[in-house]
Structures are given as structure tokens and as C-alpha cells.
Write an enzyme that holds these catalytic residues in place. Structure first.
Site, PDB file in Angstrom:
ATOM      1  N   THR A 153      39.502 -42.410 -53.890  1.00 50.37           N
ATOM      2  CA  THR A 153      39.149 -43.799 -54.193  1.00 50.37           C
ATOM      3  C   THR A 153      38.091 -43.761 -55.292  1.00 50.37           C
ATOM      4  O   THR A 153      37.399 -42.761 -55.449  1.00 50.37           O
ATOM      5  CB  THR A 153      38.549 -44.526 -52.977  1.00 50.37           C
ATOM      6  OG1 THR A 153      37.511 -43.731 -52.417  1.00 50.37           O
ATOM      7  CG2 THR A 153      39.586 -44.803 -51.910  1.00 50.37           C
ATOM      8  N   GLY A 154      37.976 -44.868 -56.002  1.00 49.78           N
ATOM      9  CA  GLY A 154      36.951 -44.944 -57.043  1.00 49.78           C
ATOM     10  C   GLY A 154      37.565 -44.892 -58.426  1.00 49.78           C
ATOM     11  O   GLY A 154      38.717 -45.285 -58.612  1.00 49.78           O
TER      12      GLY A 154
ATOM     13  N   THR B  81      40.079 -49.129 -52.739  1.00 54.01           N
ATOM     14  CA  THR B  81      41.454 -48.676 -52.560  1.00 54.01           C
ATOM     15  C   THR B  81      41.472 -48.251 -51.131  1.00 54.01           C
ATOM     16  O   THR B  81      40.423 -47.989 -50.561  1.00 54.01           O
ATOM     17  CB  THR B  81      41.702 -47.451 -53.473  1.00 54.01           C
ATOM     18  OG1 THR B  81      41.754 -47.879 -54.820  1.00 54.01           O
ATOM     19  CG2 THR B  81      42.982 -46.716 -53.124  1.00 54.01           C
TER      20      THR B  81
ATOM     21  N   GLY C 168      39.614 -44.322 -61.001  1.00 57.68           N
ATOM     22  CA  GLY C 168      40.904 -43.645 -61.056  1.00 57.68           C
ATOM     23  C   GLY C 168      41.141 -42.854 -62.323  1.00 57.68           C
ATOM     24  O   GLY C 168      41.819 -41.820 -62.298  1.00 57.68           O
TER      25      GLY C 168
ATOM     26  N   VAL D 127      47.613 -48.791 -64.766  1.00 58.60           N
ATOM     27  CA  VAL D 127      47.948 -48.078 -63.527  1.00 58.60           C
ATOM     28  C   VAL D 127      46.861 -47.051 -63.256  1.00 58.60           C
ATOM     29  O   VAL D 127      46.462 -46.314 -64.162  1.00 58.60           O
ATOM     30  CB  VAL D 127      49.320 -47.367 -63.657  1.00 58.60           C
ATOM     31  CG1 VAL D 127      49.616 -46.537 -62.417  1.00 58.60           C
ATOM     32  CG2 VAL D 127      50.424 -48.396 -63.891  1.00 58.60           C
ATOM     33  N   GLY D 128      46.374 -47.031 -62.024  1.00 62.42           N
ATOM     34  CA  GLY D 128      45.317 -46.085 -61.664  1.00 62.42           C
ATOM     35  C   GLY D 128      45.864 -44.857 -60.962  1.00 62.42           C
ATOM     36  O   GLY D 128      47.074 -44.610 -60.919  1.00 62.42           O
ATOM     37  N   ASP D 129      44.940 -44.095 -60.386  1.00 67.80           N
ATOM     38  CA  ASP D 129      45.314 -42.835 -59.728  1.00 67.80           C
ATOM     39  C   ASP D 129      46.104 -43.040 -58.440  1.00 67.80           C
ATOM     40  O   ASP D 129      46.819 -42.136 -58.000  1.00 67.80           O
ATOM     41  CB  ASP D 129      44.054 -42.011 -59.423  1.00 67.80           C
ATOM     42  CG  ASP D 129      43.100 -42.740 -58.490  1.00 67.80           C
ATOM     43  OD1 ASP D 129      42.941 -43.982 -58.625  1.00 67.80           O
ATOM     44  OD2 ASP D 129      42.511 -42.081 -57.616  1.00 67.80           O
TER      45      ASP D 129
HETATM   46  N1  ASP Z   1      41.166 -45.670 -57.588  1.00 73.98           N
HETATM   47  C1  ASP Z   1      41.509 -47.045 -57.816  1.00 73.98           C
HETATM   48  C2  ASP Z   1      42.136 -47.194 -59.180  1.00 73.98           C
HETATM   49  O1  ASP Z   1      41.727 -46.497 -60.085  1.00 73.98           O
HETATM   50  C3  ASP Z   1      40.379 -48.001 -57.737  1.00 73.98           C
HETATM   51  C4  ASP Z   1      39.399 -47.800 -56.638  1.00 73.98           C
HETATM   52  O2  ASP Z   1      39.608 -47.051 -55.695  1.00 73.98           O
HETATM   53  O3  ASP Z   1      38.330 -48.396 -56.734  1.00 73.98           O
HETATM   54  O4  ASP Z   1      42.978 -48.052 -59.337  1.00 73.98           O
END
Ligand code: ASP
Length: 316
Positions: free
Chosen positions: A229-230, A178, A232, A207-209
Site C-alpha cells: 500500500t502507499g 488501498t 504505487g 494505474v498504480g501498483d
Molecule cells: N498503492 C496505491 C496506488 O498506487 C495507493 C495507495 O495504497 O495509497 O494506487
């Protein structure tokens, strides 16, 4: 006499490609909102980045669905979109929601696309040949072992379930990432923008964070800005971006505040666990980041720098 403010812009991994564009605007006196939007647009246009905008990896059905949000620290207004298809710059739709549809904050899917058409935001292809190939390769035999070696057991379990679901949904057989950009402008205002294609092979409509204020994005001139990021789902469950600001208010420095907010997710049960990271910028221009994985970094540029530099995140 008030002290002159030196503009600062920072980004999560792979966001460095947008920092010069954002800093050019900040040097010219533009707002932090304009700078973070411009920086994120550069990242969204980068086809080599498979987690944001054009070139993002598609969902389970092979369709690229994008999420984005933007928040203004001066007003604590925000705009967000989720599960948008056919638009290379979801951050600009999010900005338009913030500025032109202030009675709303988050639009999803067809409604977000309708609004984007109405306000004249450009449509364009988002699925590239390379992203389609990576999507397909990840579903081949052997991909699970590779996923486990590279990202750990949680990623392999996730991928296994994707493959099973895909087999059920499409009988023909058919890293994460992200971008966060945070800026402080010469007037002392903060803004935060986040954009993502979410998880590759995600369930359509997931839908993510990144689209959710409080989870993946939060900004308040009185305290600071933060973004994630990561994984979510963890940031949503723990309201991580907002928690970073609460930790700042409790007296932590930016890296410590990120670490404290991430620590809140440590004991959440989650069999798909993968790294989660946070970034933070304060009204005095200090910044920091933390990650649950070793070796994580972010990039930062101030108005007096010729180029960006890479900083380490604190590992928790
Ligand atoms: N945070 C993002 C989501 O959950 C994904 C990511 O950053 O890897 O959509």
C-alpha cells in the site's frame, strides 16, 4: 504424519472489516482465493473507506476509477483489472479474469467493463456524496497547507500540480490507501488480493501498483505472499511485492523481508514521495509488515481467534 494447518488471514489498515468474512470461509474449508476475495468485497462495500471500492475518491475529473488484482500461490495464476468504472467490486472482475480468461491476466477500462458484463458481474454506483465532497474539499484554498501538515511535502507538491492541471482541464474550477488481504487456507495454499481507488485526483487512466503483479501483489506457495500500500509508483519501479519474496528466500523473516524490499525504494528520486508499506505471509503462517512511516499497523486473525488483532509494522 502431516501437521494440521491453521488458517490465517491478514489485512492492511482498514481491511479488518473484511477479516471475519474471510475467516468464516477458511474455517469451512474454503480456498485462500475465496477467502481473500470475500474479505476484499467487504472492504469494497464499505462506504466509509475512501480509498477502495464504493466511496473511493474520484480522479481529477470526478470519476471513480478502480484497480484490483488477485494471485493464487498454488498455481501462480493471477487476474487483474485497472481503471474500471461503474463496478463496485473490481476484485471479483479480477478473479473472473484469473478463472475464466486464463489466456489473459490484466484488463483495463472499457475492456474490463465489457468482460464484467459478459460474465454477469454486478454494476453499481461507486461515487458517494461524501467522497464527492472530500474530493471537492481537497481542492479548496487551504487544502495544500493541510495536506503538507498531514502527509508531508510530497503530498503538497502532488496536490499543487493536481490543482494546476485541473484548472487547465476543467476551466469551471471544478491519504492514500488501498486494501491488501493475504490468506493461508487449511490445505496450505496462499492467496493475495489487492483493491484500490488509487490516488484521489489522479490523472484519468493512471494505474498504480495494486493492479500490477510483482509490484503491488505477488504470491507463491513455495515462498510466501506479499502486497503493498502507499506510493504505487515506487512499488512499480522497484517491483516491491516480488522483492519481498526474494528477500524471504534470502533468509529474512516476514517483517525483515518487507523492510528489505522497502529499503530498495529509499533512494529512488521522487518529488511526490509519500509512505510505502508492505505485508507478508509465509506458508507456515508466520507474517509481518513494514512501513516507511511510524506507527503503521496491520490486522490478523487465525482460525482459533474470535476476532482480529492489530500488529505493528516494522518502521524503516
Ligand atoms: N498503492 C496505491 C496506488 O498506487 C495507493 C495507495 O495504497 O495509497 O494506487
Amino acid at each position: 504424519m502431516s501437521r494440521a494447518i491453521t488458517p490465517v488471514i491478514l489485512a492492511s489498515e482498514r481491511g479488518e472489516v473484511g477479516l471475519a468474512a474471510g475467516m468464516d470461509l477458511l474455517r469451512g474449508g474454503a480456498s485462500a482465493m475465496d477467502a481473500v476475495e470475500a474479505a476484499v468485497r467487504t472492504v469494497e462495500a464499505n462506504e466509509a473507506d475512501h480509498y477502495v471500492g464504493v466511496g473511493g475518491l474520484p480522479n481529477l475529473l470526478g470519476e471513480v476509477e478502480l484497480d484490483a488484482s488477485i494471485m493464487d500461490g498454488a498455481t501462480r495464476r493471477a487476474g487483474a483489472v485497472a481503471a474500471v468504472t461503474g463496478f463496485p467490486h473490481p476484485i471479483t472482475i479480477a478473479r473472473a479474469v484469473c478463472d475464466q480468461l486464463p489466456q489473459h491476466l490484466l484488463l483495463v477500462g472499457a475492456g474490463a467493463e465489457r468482460f464484467a458484463d459478459e460474465v454477469g458481474i454486478e454494476r453499481g454506483p461507486t461515487l458517494t456524496d461524501e467522497a464527492r465532497q472530500l474530493w471537492q474539499d481537497g481542492l479548496e484554498p487551504g487544502a495544500l497547507a493541510q495536506a503538507q501538515a498531514k502527509h508531508g511535502a510530497g503530498e503538497a507538491i502532488y496536490r499543487q500540480q493536481v490543482i494546476e492541471r485541473l484548472a487547465a482541464m476543467t476551466p469551471h474550477g471544478g491519504p492514500w490507501g488501498t486494501v491488501n488481504v493475504l490468506a493461508l487456507d487449511a490445505a496450505g495454499n496462499l492467496a493475495v488480493a489487492v483493491s484500490t481507488s488509487g490516488y484521489p485526483w489522479k490523472y484519468p487512466g493512471r494505474v498504480g501498483d495494486s493492479a500490477l503483479i510483482g509490484a503491488g501483489n505477488y504470491c507463491d506457495n513455495r515462498v510466501g505472499g506479499a502486497a503493498c500500500t502507499g506510493r504505487g509508483e515506487l512499488a512499480i519501479r522497484a517491483n516491491t511485492a516480488r522483492s519481498v519474496l526474494l528477500a524471504l528466500q534470502a533468509g529474512h523473516d516476514p517483517a525483515g523481508a518487507c523492510a528489505a524490499a522497502l529499503a530498495e525504494t529509499a533512494d529512488l528520486p521522487d518529488e511526490f514521495r509519500s509512505p510505502l508499506q508492505a505485508l507478508c505471509l509465509t506458508p507456515d503462517g508466520s507474517h509481518g509488515g513494514a512501513s516507511t512511516r511510524p506507527g503503521a499497523t496491520y490486522s490478523v486473525m487465525t482460525a482459533s481467534d474470535d476476532t482480529y488483532r492489530i500488529e505493528e509494522r516494522r518502521q524503516i
